[in-house]
Scaffold this active site. Structure first.
Site, PDB file in Angstrom:
ATOM      1  CD  GLN A  93      -3.572  -4.421   6.448  1.00  0.00           C
ATOM      2  OE1 GLN A  93      -3.697  -3.396   5.795  1.00  0.00           O
ATOM      3  NE2 GLN A  93      -3.879  -5.610   5.956  1.00  0.00           N
ATOM      4  CG  ASP A 107     -10.166  -0.401   5.051  1.00  0.00           C
ATOM      5  OD1 ASP A 107      -9.852  -0.894   3.949  1.00  0.00           O
ATOM      6  OD2 ASP A 107      -9.513  -0.566   6.091  1.00  0.00           O
ATOM      7  CE  LYS A 138      -3.883  -2.266   2.210  1.00  0.00           C
ATOM      8  NZ  LYS A 138      -4.477  -2.736   3.448  1.00  0.00           N
TER       9      LYS A 138
END
Ligand code: GUN
Length: 290
Positions: free
Chosen positions: A98, A121, A54
């Site tokens: 995460q 997200d 990422k």
């Protein structure tokens, strides 16, 4: 007949290029670039690989990558405190914590602490709700990526029967909402569904998101269906090493499907590209489109 293979890596590369061009434009006009904060707690090796990927992709499109790598013993209170600081930081446009987080931390509490307008997200209940009622929302990345690939093979989804196998909050439920918005008739199937092969055989569009290696067999696929395989399962390979396979038995599916995403190289590469796209959207909403 053999299915068209939908090249997710190529589509993702194109999307990243479009994002990079937009970031260049924003930088020229506003003198700043979108910033994405990624928080990683603990030592999970797979998570470290994801976070590294990422970071690399974020920097490559010209955005700012802000990484917070915290010790596995970090308390939930300290993590919530960091999220609050990132919420308040004007230079942070997107926040991603995460998953998984260590067991002593309540993941739901952490995800709900993220400002919904920075929730790249798309996991916050506010964004899930906005998506469900058709308001502008930050949409989870994997479902967004699936829709882009699906439209490559089938630009008009109007009236199609879409079967989603899997009912997770991260993939199954949000993709069902996106398919509904695209005027599909949507069935969500799952582990308790009766006669799953027959339900799958009724699908013009089949989304496999169960996390079980090659569970969906070739003869479960309606002739001419488009198949999007979200699964990423590591299994032993013939050479004694391991390999990645999807939730669909791809080789068996090829003679039946019109088009199918491969694993690897299908949905996987789209997820990070859509994360960058969400970061760009979050920035534009905060700072105006100009
Ligand atoms: N862990 C595995 N996939 C994801 C994802 O898409 N988002 C977050 N936050 N964690 C993950």
């Amino acid at each position: 007949m053999t299915a068209q293979i939908i090249d997710g890596a190529a589509v993702a590369a194109r999307l990243r290029q479009t994002i990079a061009a937009r970031v260049t434009d924003i930088k020229a006009k506003q003198g700043r670039v979108p910033g994405l904060a990624v928080v990683l707690v603990g030592e999970d090796p797979a998570s470290h690989v994801y976070v590294r990927n990422k970071h690399k992709a974020t920097v490559e499109v010209g955005m700012r990558s802000i990484e917070h790598k915290l010790d596995a013993t970090t308390s939930e209170a300290d993590l919530l405190d960091l999220v609050q600081r990132l919420n308040a930081d004007a230079d942070v446009d997107g926040i991603l914590v995460q998953l998984p987080v260590p067991k002593h931390i309540n993941a739901d509490r952490v995800l709900q602490a993220i400002d919904p307008d920075k929730d790249v997200d798309g996991f916050h209940p506010i964004n899930a709700g906005r998506l469900a009622v058709g308001q502008p929302a930050l949409v989870p990345c994997t479902p967004s990526g699936c829709m882009i690939l699906l439209k490559e093979a089938l630009p008009n989804l109007n009236g199609m029967h879409a079967v989603v196998v899997g009912r997770s909050n991260i993939v199954g439920k949000p993709i069902a909402q996106l398919l509904l918005q695209a005027d599909c008739t949507v069935t969500i199937a799952h582990s308790r569904t009766r006669d799953l092969p027959a339900v799958c055989r009724s699908a013009d569009v089949l989304i496999a998101a169960v996390g079980k290696a090659e569970m969906i067999k070739g003869d479960w696929i309606k002739p001419g269906a488009v198949v999007i395989d979200v699964g990423i399962n590591r299994v032993p390979a013939a050479d004694g090493k391991s390999k990645l396979v999807g939730d669909v038995a791809t080789a068996e599916a090829l003679p039946h499907a019109k088009a199918i995403t491969p694993v690897p190289g299908g949905v996987g590469p789209m997820t990070i590209a859509c994360l960058l796209n969400n970061t760009l959207m979050a920035f534009e909403r905060r700072h105006g489109k100009h």
